[in-house]
Scaffold this active site. Structure first.
Site, mmCIF file in Angstrom:
data_model
loop_
_atom_site.group_PDB
_atom_site.id
_atom_site.type_symbol
_atom_site.label_atom_id
_atom_site.label_comp_id
_atom_site.label_asym_id
_atom_site.label_seq_id
_atom_site.Cartn_x
_atom_site.Cartn_y
_atom_site.Cartn_z
ATOM 1 N N LYS A 75 0.826 -1.208 0.000
ATOM 2 C CA LYS A 75 0.000 0.000 0.000
ATOM 3 C C LYS A 75 0.860 1.258 0.000
ATOM 4 O O LYS A 75 0.568 2.222 -0.724
ATOM 5 C CB LYS A 75 -0.935 -0.001 1.210
ATOM 6 C CG LYS A 75 -2.090 -0.976 1.106
ATOM 7 C CD LYS A 75 -3.049 -0.802 2.268
ATOM 8 C CE LYS A 75 -4.233 -1.747 2.147
ATOM 9 N NZ LYS A 75 -5.214 -1.538 3.235
ATOM 10 N N ASP B 76 -9.483 2.097 3.084
ATOM 11 C CA ASP B 76 -10.064 0.762 3.144
ATOM 12 C C ASP B 76 -10.323 0.367 1.701
ATOM 13 O O ASP B 76 -10.826 1.163 0.899
ATOM 14 C CB ASP B 76 -11.343 0.713 3.962
ATOM 15 C CG ASP B 76 -11.681 -0.723 4.363
ATOM 16 O OD1 ASP B 76 -10.735 -1.489 4.656
ATOM 17 O OD2 ASP B 76 -12.866 -1.083 4.396
ATOM 18 N N SER B 77 -9.906 -0.819 1.367
ATOM 19 C CA SER B 77 -10.001 -1.245 -0.022
ATOM 20 C C SER B 77 -10.199 -2.748 -0.073
ATOM 21 O O SER B 77 -9.921 -3.459 0.897
ATOM 22 C CB SER B 77 -8.736 -0.852 -0.794
ATOM 23 O OG SER B 77 -7.569 -1.343 -0.147
ATOM 24 N N PHE C 51 0.156 -7.354 -4.978
ATOM 25 C CA PHE C 51 -0.124 -8.061 -3.729
ATOM 26 C C PHE C 51 -1.624 -8.273 -3.638
ATOM 27 O O PHE C 51 -2.367 -7.888 -4.539
ATOM 28 C CB PHE C 51 0.427 -7.296 -2.523
ATOM 29 C CG PHE C 51 -0.220 -5.948 -2.291
ATOM 30 C CD1 PHE C 51 -1.173 -5.772 -1.304
ATOM 31 C CD2 PHE C 51 0.125 -4.853 -3.067
ATOM 32 C CE1 PHE C 51 -1.768 -4.537 -1.088
ATOM 33 C CE2 PHE C 51 -0.448 -3.606 -2.860
ATOM 34 C CZ PHE C 51 -1.403 -3.450 -1.873
ATOM 35 N N HIS D 191 -7.184 0.991 -8.470
ATOM 36 C CA HIS D 191 -8.205 1.644 -7.659
ATOM 37 C C HIS D 191 -7.583 2.646 -6.700
ATOM 38 O O HIS D 191 -8.169 3.693 -6.430
ATOM 39 C CB HIS D 191 -9.022 0.597 -6.902
ATOM 40 C CG HIS D 191 -8.213 -0.404 -6.136
ATOM 41 N ND1 HIS D 191 -7.151 -1.087 -6.675
ATOM 42 C CD2 HIS D 191 -8.310 -0.853 -4.842
ATOM 43 C CE1 HIS D 191 -6.637 -1.897 -5.770
ATOM 44 N NE2 HIS D 191 -7.309 -1.777 -4.656
#
Length: 210
Positions: free
Chosen positions: A14, A72-73, A163, A191
């Protein structure tokens, strides 16, 4: 506009994606200081936005002078009624799925997803990655950005990059999985990259608070 956002995540993937997304914005992404010593909040909201807001506000209270970025994903699979959704990182664990010899969380999640989709035909394996980013300071959420990318789920992983579910997430317009995309190009399709662009726009509107 701020020059630094402090990301409330210990995920190297991330952090890499956020830094790539911020590349041309003039904003530097840095890990939130002391994050590993802060007890994690319970992510109990039913939506990505709810959890992103919760985490940003929570962690920003531990560093009231900093702008804290939280996300948050996850993956939404249409044939699975939108699951794993907000439970994407815990998908296999929630089901008690832990096959012998499978070392990593990502591998367990991918194997469990394949198991759940083993009888689903190719034409109905549509899915999307979704991400919501939130920026907060002193417990107050200041801006939100959301992004999504459409694709489908393969029957076997492809690619060594990325990942999470990236090796299974097929991008039809590129004829590649997310794990096969060059990292430098990924930002334009991911995204998180799209969410960060939306966040920048929202932050520009809230510039006086920043």
């Amino acid at each position: 506009m701020p020059s630094i956002l402090n990301a409330a995540t210990t995920s190297a993937g991330k952090l890499r994606d956020f830094s790539a997304a911020a590349g041309h914005s003039g904003i530097r992404i840095e890990p939130l200081p002391g994050l590993r010593d802060i007890p994690a909040p319970e992510e109990d909201q039913p939506t990505f936005e709810g959890n992103a807001r919760l985490k940003a506000a929570y962690y920003s209270r531990f560093a009231p002078d900093l702008l804290v970025l939280a996300d948050d994903s996850g993956l939404e699979v249409d044939a699975l009624s939108g699951h794993p959704g907000v439970r994407s990182a815990r998908y296999a664990a929630d089901a008690g799925f832990s096959p012998a010899g499978v070392a990593t969380l990502d591998e367990r999640n991918n194997l469990y997803l394949l198991e759940q989709m083993k009888n689903i035909a190719a034409e109905v394996r549509t899915a999307r990655y979704r991400c919501v980013l939130a920026v907060a300071r002193g417990g107050e959420v200041l801006a939100i950005g959301e992004g999504a990318v459409e694709g489908s789920i393969l029957t076997a992983p492809r690619g060594d990059g990325g990942f999470g579910y990236d090796p299974l997430f097929w991008l039809p317009e590129l004829h590649k999985t997310m794990a096969e995309i060059d990292p430098a190009a990924k930002n334009g399709f991911s995204h998180r990259g799209r969410a960060f662009s939306a966040l920048i726009a929202a932050m520009a509107e809230q510039n006086e608070k920043m």
